[in-house]
Design a protein around this motif. Sequence first.
Motif, PDB file in Angstrom:
ATOM      1  N   GLU A  20      22.458 -14.310   6.629  1.00 40.21           N
ATOM      2  CA  GLU A  20      21.464 -14.360   5.569  1.00 40.21           C
ATOM      3  C   GLU A  20      21.705 -15.602   4.714  1.00 40.21           C
ATOM      4  O   GLU A  20      22.823 -15.845   4.262  1.00 40.21           O
ATOM      5  CB  GLU A  20      21.567 -13.105   4.690  1.00 40.21           C
ATOM      6  N   ILE A  27      11.875 -16.655  -0.940  1.00 39.11           N
ATOM      7  CA  ILE A  27      11.921 -15.223  -1.214  1.00 39.11           C
ATOM      8  C   ILE A  27      10.486 -14.713  -1.367  1.00 39.11           C
ATOM      9  O   ILE A  27       9.681 -15.257  -2.125  1.00 39.11           O
ATOM     10  CB  ILE A  27      12.732 -14.938  -2.488  1.00 39.11           C
ATOM     11  N   ASP A  28      10.180 -13.663  -0.620  1.00 41.01           N
ATOM     12  CA  ASP A  28       8.834 -13.103  -0.627  1.00 41.01           C
ATOM     13  C   ASP A  28       8.698 -12.183  -1.840  1.00 41.01           C
ATOM     14  O   ASP A  28       9.110 -11.021  -1.806  1.00 41.01           O
ATOM     15  CB  ASP A  28       8.573 -12.348   0.677  1.00 41.01           C
ATOM     16  N   ARG A 106      23.782  -8.062  -2.856  1.00 42.31           N
ATOM     17  CA  ARG A 106      22.736  -9.011  -2.496  1.00 42.31           C
ATOM     18  C   ARG A 106      22.573 -10.098  -3.553  1.00 42.31           C
ATOM     19  O   ARG A 106      22.353 -11.273  -3.232  1.00 42.31           O
ATOM     20  CB  ARG A 106      21.397  -8.288  -2.299  1.00 42.31           C
ATOM     21  N   GLN A 110      23.127 -14.014  -2.518  1.00 42.09           N
ATOM     22  CA  GLN A 110      22.022 -14.958  -2.589  1.00 42.09           C
ATOM     23  C   GLN A 110      22.016 -15.785  -3.863  1.00 42.09           C
ATOM     24  O   GLN A 110      21.123 -16.606  -4.049  1.00 42.09           O
ATOM     25  CB  GLN A 110      20.697 -14.196  -2.474  1.00 42.09           C
ATOM     26  N   SER A 180      13.559  -8.251   2.599  1.00 38.37           N
ATOM     27  CA  SER A 180      13.344  -9.676   2.851  1.00 38.37           C
ATOM     28  C   SER A 180      12.393  -9.941   4.013  1.00 38.37           C
ATOM     29  O   SER A 180      11.905 -11.063   4.151  1.00 38.37           O
ATOM     30  CB  SER A 180      14.688 -10.362   3.125  1.00 38.37           C
ATOM     31  N   THR A 181      12.125  -8.950   4.858  1.00 38.01           N
ATOM     32  CA  THR A 181      11.228  -9.139   6.004  1.00 38.01           C
ATOM     33  C   THR A 181      10.194  -8.019   6.024  1.00 38.01           C
ATOM     34  O   THR A 181      10.456  -6.910   5.542  1.00 38.01           O
ATOM     35  CB  THR A 181      12.020  -9.137   7.323  1.00 38.01           C
ATOM     36  N   ARG A 185      10.707  -3.954   5.376  1.00 41.04           N
ATOM     37  CA  ARG A 185       9.925  -3.283   4.334  1.00 41.04           C
ATOM     38  C   ARG A 185       9.224  -2.046   4.889  1.00 41.04           C
ATOM     39  O   ARG A 185       9.166  -1.001   4.217  1.00 41.04           O
ATOM     40  CB  ARG A 185       8.917  -4.259   3.745  1.00 41.04           C
TER      41      ARG A 185
END
Length: 346
Positions: A20, A27-28, A106, A110, A180-181, A185
Amino acid sequence: MRTERNLTRLDRVFARLDREPERPANIDVPKMSRHRVVLFGATLAFYVAIVWAVAITSWLVRFDWQVMFFRPYQQWPEIHAFLDYYVVLGQRGPTAVMVAAWLGWRSWRQHTLRPMLTLGASLLLLNITVGAAKLGMGRLGPHYAITIGSNEMGLGGDIFPSGHTANAVVTWGILAYLASTPRARRWLSALSAVTSLGVGLTTVYLGTHWLSDVLLGWAAGLLILLALPWCEPLIARAETGLFTLRDAWRARRRRAVPAPVEAPVGSPVGAPVLVKQSVPVDEEAPVRGAVPTARPPRAPVYLAPGPHTARSERTPVTPVGSRRPPHSDRVARTTTTSSARPLTGG
């Protein structure tokens, strides 16, 4: 022959987590799209409909009483022990600690505070909205009901909506919100929905909530998750402010630490290093070029008189005088006597 160790499932999980990227730039962040606005409006309408149905003592209240008289905990007692532990997944304290531990990792991985700030904002909204609704409607639970068939509202209770259900929706749903994807989700959304559904039905089984309490708890938690994109600008400003305060604190701390003093070249190891200290300038100090004041005289140093002699011939000397009595038969080395040996050749 070279052999490679077979990776276990845990090793593969950690290897995938290590891939990661740190401080991801893409970032979405969910936005308040038209689809989300429609879902928010539909959920809000469902919330109002449940409150109205309970307030007017409609068929929903009669169904609540029928479920209560059915007593599910007596119908299936063999699962009572398991559901006593399962309902903990809806308690605010344990679930908040578990989710905060994961989101804290996390955030550290990040280098961003968004996961922790989002969790804090969601829990704050949960406490304000659900707490205000509980105190405002004041409904009593099944164990404390007074009048059969009544909605039991306005009697000082704090059961409507279900806090366990709303907390399960928000706490586990925040993992899907921060995924994150898209694939993660979807999976986390399904997992949080099943978990919150099980927690709500467990409270009905244990007899601590009416069925309408659970329905309103689901709607209350979903409203908070759907409204989180409106909080994203505030979360971003809070993150920027916290990072600015951190950088300012680090800069102030670096200025407060004195610079290290380097020892002069060629000085022996362990030798004391003289540090030049700054002396504050006095306004009444003498003008440059003035004659400095004389130093105070040093104390006199008492040395043994005469030339260097052997240790056996020295006389102890003190400031008062010699402590050894004079010897008349001792001749100083500097004097010549008649018994001295004559020089040759003379």
